[in-house]
Design a protein around this motif. Sequence first.
Motif, PDB file in Angstrom:
ATOM      1  N   GLY A   1      -3.726   6.133  -6.332  1.00  0.00           N
ATOM      2  CA  GLY A   1      -3.269   5.993  -4.944  1.00  0.00           C
ATOM      3  C   GLY A   1      -4.354   5.456  -4.033  1.00  0.00           C
ATOM      4  N   GLU A   2      -5.395   4.870  -4.612  1.00  0.00           N
ATOM      5  CA  GLU A   2      -6.530   4.413  -3.802  1.00  0.00           C
ATOM      6  C   GLU A   2      -6.424   2.918  -3.517  1.00  0.00           C
ATOM      7  OE1 GLU A   2      -8.770   4.674  -1.373  1.00  0.00           O
ATOM      8  OE2 GLU A   2      -9.314   6.514  -2.428  1.00  0.00           O
ATOM      9  N   ASN A   3      -6.929   2.536  -2.355  1.00  0.00           N
ATOM     10  CA  ASN A   3      -7.002   1.121  -1.996  1.00  0.00           C
ATOM     11  C   ASN A   3      -8.479   0.769  -1.856  1.00  0.00           C
ATOM     12  OD1 ASN A   3      -6.727  -1.446  -0.992  1.00  0.00           O
ATOM     13  ND2 ASN A   3      -5.887  -0.830   0.989  1.00  0.00           N
ATOM     14  N   ILE A   4      -9.002   0.023  -2.816  1.00  0.00           N
ATOM     15  CA  ILE A   4     -10.419  -0.336  -2.769  1.00  0.00           C
ATOM     16  C   ILE A   4     -10.573  -1.620  -1.957  1.00  0.00           C
ATOM     17  CG2 ILE A   4     -12.440  -1.002  -4.133  1.00  0.00           C
ATOM     18  CD1 ILE A   4     -11.465   0.831  -6.325  1.00  0.00           C
ATOM     19  N   ARG A   5     -11.265  -1.503  -0.845  1.00  0.00           N
ATOM     20  CA  ARG A   5     -11.436  -2.641   0.064  1.00  0.00           C
ATOM     21  C   ARG A   5     -12.653  -3.439  -0.369  1.00  0.00           C
ATOM     22  NH1 ARG A   5      -9.053   1.510   2.671  1.00  0.00           N
ATOM     23  NH2 ARG A   5      -7.353   0.955   4.082  1.00  0.00           N
TER      24      ARG A   5
ATOM     25  N   GLU B   1       0.851  -1.193   0.000  1.00  0.00           N
ATOM     26  CA  GLU B   1       0.000   0.000   0.000  1.00  0.00           C
ATOM     27  C   GLU B   1       0.892   1.251   0.000  1.00  0.00           C
ATOM     28  OE1 GLU B   1      -3.160   0.111   2.860  1.00  0.00           O
ATOM     29  OE2 GLU B   1      -4.007   1.923   1.985  1.00  0.00           O
ATOM     30  N   GLY B   2       1.994   1.190   0.738  1.00  0.00           N
ATOM     31  CA  GLY B   2       2.935   2.316   0.748  1.00  0.00           C
ATOM     32  C   GLY B   2       3.546   2.532  -0.627  1.00  0.00           C
ATOM     33  N   LEU B   3       3.925   1.434  -1.271  1.00  0.00           N
ATOM     34  CA  LEU B   3       4.503   1.526  -2.616  1.00  0.00           C
ATOM     35  C   LEU B   3       3.466   2.108  -3.588  1.00  0.00           C
ATOM     36  CD1 LEU B   3       7.117   0.397  -4.286  1.00  0.00           C
ATOM     37  CD2 LEU B   3       5.454  -1.242  -5.132  1.00  0.00           C
TER      38      LEU B   3
END
Lengths: 76, 395
Positions: free
Chosen positions: B383-387, B310-312
């Motif tokens: 840059g989004e993390n879709i949960r 996620e950081g990358l």
Amino acid sequence: MNNSRIKQVMSAVFEVPLDSINENSSTDNLENWDSLRHLNLILALEEEFGVSIPDEEVGNLVNFKLIELTINELVK
Amino acid sequence: MKTYAEIQVGQKETLHHIITSEDISKFVELTGDDNRLHVDEKFASTTPFKKPVVHGMLGASFISTIIGTKLPGDGALWFSQSLEFLLPVRVGDELTITAEVLKKHDKEQIIELKTEIHNQNKQLVTKGLAKVKVIATEKPETQTAKIEAPQRVALVIGGTGGIGMATCLQLAKDGFDLIVHYNKNKEKAEAIKTQIESLGRKALCIQSNITDDKEIQHMVEKGLRNFGRIDVLAHCAASVIPNIKFQDLTWSDYTKQFELNIKSSLSLIQALAPGMIQEGYGKIIHIGSLAADKPNADWSAYITAKSALEGLTKSLAFELAPKGIRINMVSPSLVSTELTADVPEKIKLMTAAQTPLRRLALAEDVAGVISFLASSKSDFLTGENIRLNGGQIMY
């Protein structure tokens, strides 16, 4: 074998006809399955199968399949 | 829409229109100019013209059409026009409207156009000079039009896995040609290729060890040689998650997970970025895990690597966004695939029972989100993390 005995216990605890209990029965579709009856269910299952259901499992047994799996593990 | 750079001196566009009585009625209705010379045959017969004359500005209005739709087209700002009406135009006349670029003013991005209208007898009826400012749109066409083009190409890493295969097939249905990466399972990769081809798309299978930078570079070069471009990377590679107790953990357990999740992702982005930057467009999609938000015991190495991913994702999304490259992540809960076949049935049942949507994730659920992230519908997302967890964690 365990399958039909679990159904009988659930039918008695939840006060619903035996044929209304099936593989998909869960807290989502059995209206009588509230927190109080859940404790009664655990006690009734322990009595029926002569087992002690661990405290950490009690909250997990929210549907027929999970009860069956857990009881089968405990009566091995 | 033509850009200023595309417009050349001498360039010409043409439009044809036959004047009808209905045109005149509409023009009168719009402008209120019901001058009897234009609308009354009896009155017109008493003038030297003998028959009604079409409003000069009606014909001239087609200059607006040619500027607004053809030269330069959408976004043109027409700010000056000289006109001379040389001959009368009648109902039934077939007009040919032309605009020709006479001059370009680079500093101001202005073009000068010679505008002429001829009738069916090739007589010049109207002439003039137009000045038009060519306006650049905020959304460059390269960032949207190219992704809709039929030659879009996606590289799916781990294409033979559960999520990878579902992703390949979904992206093929979405119109992508596919590069199906595999590690060992050539037979399955070929079977997926056949399925992709049956959907009318092209496919190429490439074997590669993605923990080796050189092999990644070779794979990307081979893909580019075959398709000429790679628009989307979906990194779906995964390995069995080992259950290791805290006291048994070694640093190598972490480096294995970091090589698969971080090193390979970085190498892939570095190999693909030059082509994407050249196109001004690219989509990178990583697979995270619910476990990074809702950890469980014995998975420390895996969870640490997915958290680092996620950081990358965020750091490189920030850095590469100005170049048109979007990097996003999908973090599913337990997915029912071959990889999770060994997860005890009881854990699967418990997970489903504790999930508000009451089931495990399917590979197709993940592919659906990847499809969205690969499409132009998500062009403003990076840059989004879709949960994707059926409601287990809600932010």
